[in-house]
Design an enzyme around this catalytic site. Structure first.
Site, PDB file in Angstrom:
ATOM      1  N   ASP A 181      -1.171   1.309   6.269  1.00  0.00           N
ATOM      2  CA  ASP A 181      -0.808   0.893   4.761  1.00  0.00           C
ATOM      3  C   ASP A 181      -0.906  -0.769   4.650  1.00  0.00           C
ATOM      4  OD1 ASP A 181       1.948   2.254   5.260  1.00  0.00           O
ATOM      5  OD2 ASP A 181       1.966   1.411   3.740  1.00  0.00           O
ATOM      6  N   ASP A 190       3.883  -1.188   9.187  1.00  0.00           N
ATOM      7  CA  ASP A 190       4.200  -0.833   9.981  1.00  0.00           C
ATOM      8  C   ASP A 190       3.203  -0.058  10.789  1.00  0.00           C
ATOM      9  OD1 ASP A 190       3.383   1.272   8.026  1.00  0.00           O
ATOM     10  OD2 ASP A 190       5.509   1.995   7.418  1.00  0.00           O
ATOM     11  N   GLU A 195       6.670  -8.586   2.429  1.00  0.00           N
ATOM     12  CA  GLU A 195       4.961  -7.499   3.237  1.00  0.00           C
ATOM     13  C   GLU A 195       4.214  -7.031   2.689  1.00  0.00           C
ATOM     14  OE1 GLU A 195       5.379  -3.248   5.062  1.00  0.00           O
ATOM     15  OE2 GLU A 195       7.197  -3.164   3.448  1.00  0.00           O
ATOM     16  N   TYR A 209       6.150   7.538  -0.028  1.00  0.00           N
ATOM     17  CA  TYR A 209       5.303   7.279  -0.685  1.00  0.00           C
ATOM     18  C   TYR A 209       5.376   8.574  -2.088  1.00  0.00           C
ATOM     19  CZ  TYR A 209       2.989   3.594   1.036  1.00  0.00           C
ATOM     20  OH  TYR A 209       3.689   1.847   1.450  1.00  0.00           O
TER      21      TYR A 209
END
Length: 495
Positions: free
Chosen positions: A85, A88, A474, A238
């Site tokens: 996503d 990572d 990110e 999340y």
């Protein structure tokens, strides 16, 4: 952008002596569109196809699905594929599914403007849906995540090298996860529409739709949040902060669009009272998206009036000149909300602005925000374009926040694969802590993750190009996915 903000922007551009691009006059939306889609190839997990264009990425995570959080029920599960996503190497299915829904919605609304990029966009959707079919292939179970985020975040290593636990986590009737299940149902439904409309792949489209129906029934029958069963692994990354009710209505809305069956419309009417945050939209909260989607679906139908009213409220909460505005804007004109990865709001809200602008055109109406502010379709498009232009370089720093677009863009993004040397350059394995020197160096990332849009600047229009500053540096799939549709429109409709 209001007149005062435009004036400030122009003054800043003049003082900095930068080009007219700073003032948002010229951007190559076609180039940006192509790169925004290419980004997804850099996020792929699994066996990469021969058509892979981001060649520094290689095959990874072949064993996904073979380490389970509870092995009592399964001998073997194939969970190879899908997307990482962000920066990572974990596959979080909740935001992955939302990104898929938004890619599909982008194609449904604006695919006719994508030209040769349409097939690449459909390929990006298909890479996700092939995986989501695997994640929902066992009746009574939905896989919600692959990878231990704590082990993963303790390492800085390439996805091709990772040796951290690839545990697969699932929800079930005993341990429900309505939000992740219903979002997957939405993604499969929206994707089925996109493939049927543009790929003319009726068989695959029907397979996606039938699976969406099954997964939605599971999400609704066994209600509950995956926070309760998987909280130690999905939180705080999340965690579902907005509750699962919005995902259930969101899933039903996409199934209504895909099937036209009245039972989904009845479901929406019976449950819409649970959706109250009309000003929120993103991977966690689908509220504003529901109202915009149904308004567009039922245009000029009296039954859509409550949804129209709430969608109007959303617009008035976003317009900077509205007396009801509830978001902030930087002096350079960037929309801001209080959370990490702020550009996710700029892109997702811009997408809703564009879709609702189409509704206003069809319905031949304007929105009255009070105080003499009437919002037209053109005004919504102008605001969306100001956000896109800011991202592409029309900002006080004259900096693009899309990697590989423009002359100045982030060089040290928080992304493991991008920041570590590729397999081609460094064939031997780099272990968990062996990547630390690449994280800490001030050198630019050796691999360009072309098209990646980072979290973006702070509210003072400042950006520190640092891997350690992950809130701003990110990239994520759910920043890019809504941007795809907006860029497609502006490629064909310069204002």
């Amino acid at each position: 952008m209001g007149l005062e903000q435009r004036f400030v922007m122009v003054v800043i551009c003049i003082l900095l002596g930068v080009s007219e691009r700073c003032m948002g006059l010229k951007h190559n939306y076609g180039e940006a569109l192509a790169k925004s889609i290419l980004f997804f190839e850099g996020q792929r997990s699994g066996k990469l196809p021969s058509t892979q264009r981001m060649s520094w990425r290689k095959d990874s995570a072949f064993g996904d699905g073979f380490q389970l959080d509870d092995d009592r029920f399964f001998d073997k599960v194939d969970l190879v594929g899908g997307y990482y996503d962000a920066g990572d190497n974990v596959k979080f299915n909740f935001p992955m599914a939302f990104s898929t829904t938004m890619l599909a919605w982008s194609v449904i609304e604006f695919g006719k403007f994508m030209g040769p990029e349409l097939n690449n966009a459909l390929d990006a959707i298909g890479w996700a849906t092939d995986y989501l079919l695997k994640a929902t292939n066992t009746p009574g179970f939905v896989f919600a995540q692959v990878g231990d985020p704590f082990g993963d975040h303790n390492c800085w290593e390439r996805p091709e090298d990772m040796d951290t636990p690839r545990t697969s986590f699932f929800v079930s009737k005993e341990n429900p996860g309505s939000e992740v299940s219903a979002e997957i149902a939405a993604a499969l439904s929206a994707s089925s529409i996109a493939f049927k409309k543009f790929k003319h792949n009726v068989g695959y489209s029907e397979r996606l739709l039938q699976r969406a129906i099954m997964v939605f029934e599971f999400a609704d029958k066994y209600r509950g949040s995956y926070n309760d069963s998987l909280g130690p692994f999905v939180c705080p990354f999340y965690c579902d902060y907005g509750g699962y009710q919005d995902e259930l209505v969101w899933g039903a809305a996409w199934l209504l669009k895909a099937t036209k069956l009245p039972n989904y419309w009845n479901y929406i009417k019976q449950n819409i009272h649970n959706v109250k945050n009309y000003g929120e939209f993103g991977w966690d909260s689908k509220d504003a998206g529901i109202n915009v989607l149904i308004s567009k679906l039922l245009v000029n139908n009296p039954a859509s009036k409550p949804f129209n009213l709430n969608a109007d409220k959303f617009i008035c909460a976003v317009l900077p000149e509205s007396p009801l505005v509830s978001v902030s804007y930087s002096r350079g004109g960037l929309l801001f909300k209080t959370s990490g990865s702020n550009l996710q709001h700029a892109t997702s809200y811009s997408f809703l602005l564009m879709v609702y602008a189409g509704y206003l055109n069809t319905a031949n109406k304007k929105i009255d925000c009070g105080g003499g502010v009437l919002a037209s379709s053109r005004r919504l498009k102008q605001l969306a374009r100001s956000q896109v232009d800011y991202i592409l370089g029309s900002n006080p720093l004259s900096m693009s926040y899309m990697v590989g677009y423009g002359q100045k863009f982030p060089q040290r993004i928080h992304h493991r694969a991008s920041s570590l040397p590729s397999i081609d350059q460094h064939p031997s394995k780099i272990n968990c802590k062996g990547g630390s020197i690449y994280f800490e160096t001030q050198n630019p990332n050796p691999n360009l993750l072309i098209g990646a849009v980072v979290g973006g600047p702070n509210i003072n229009d400042e950006y520190v190009d640092s891997r350690a500053d992950f809130v701003h540096s990110e990239p994520t799939t759910y920043i890019n996915a809504p941007l795809v549709g907006v860029l497609a429109y502006f490629k064909s409709h310069p204002l």
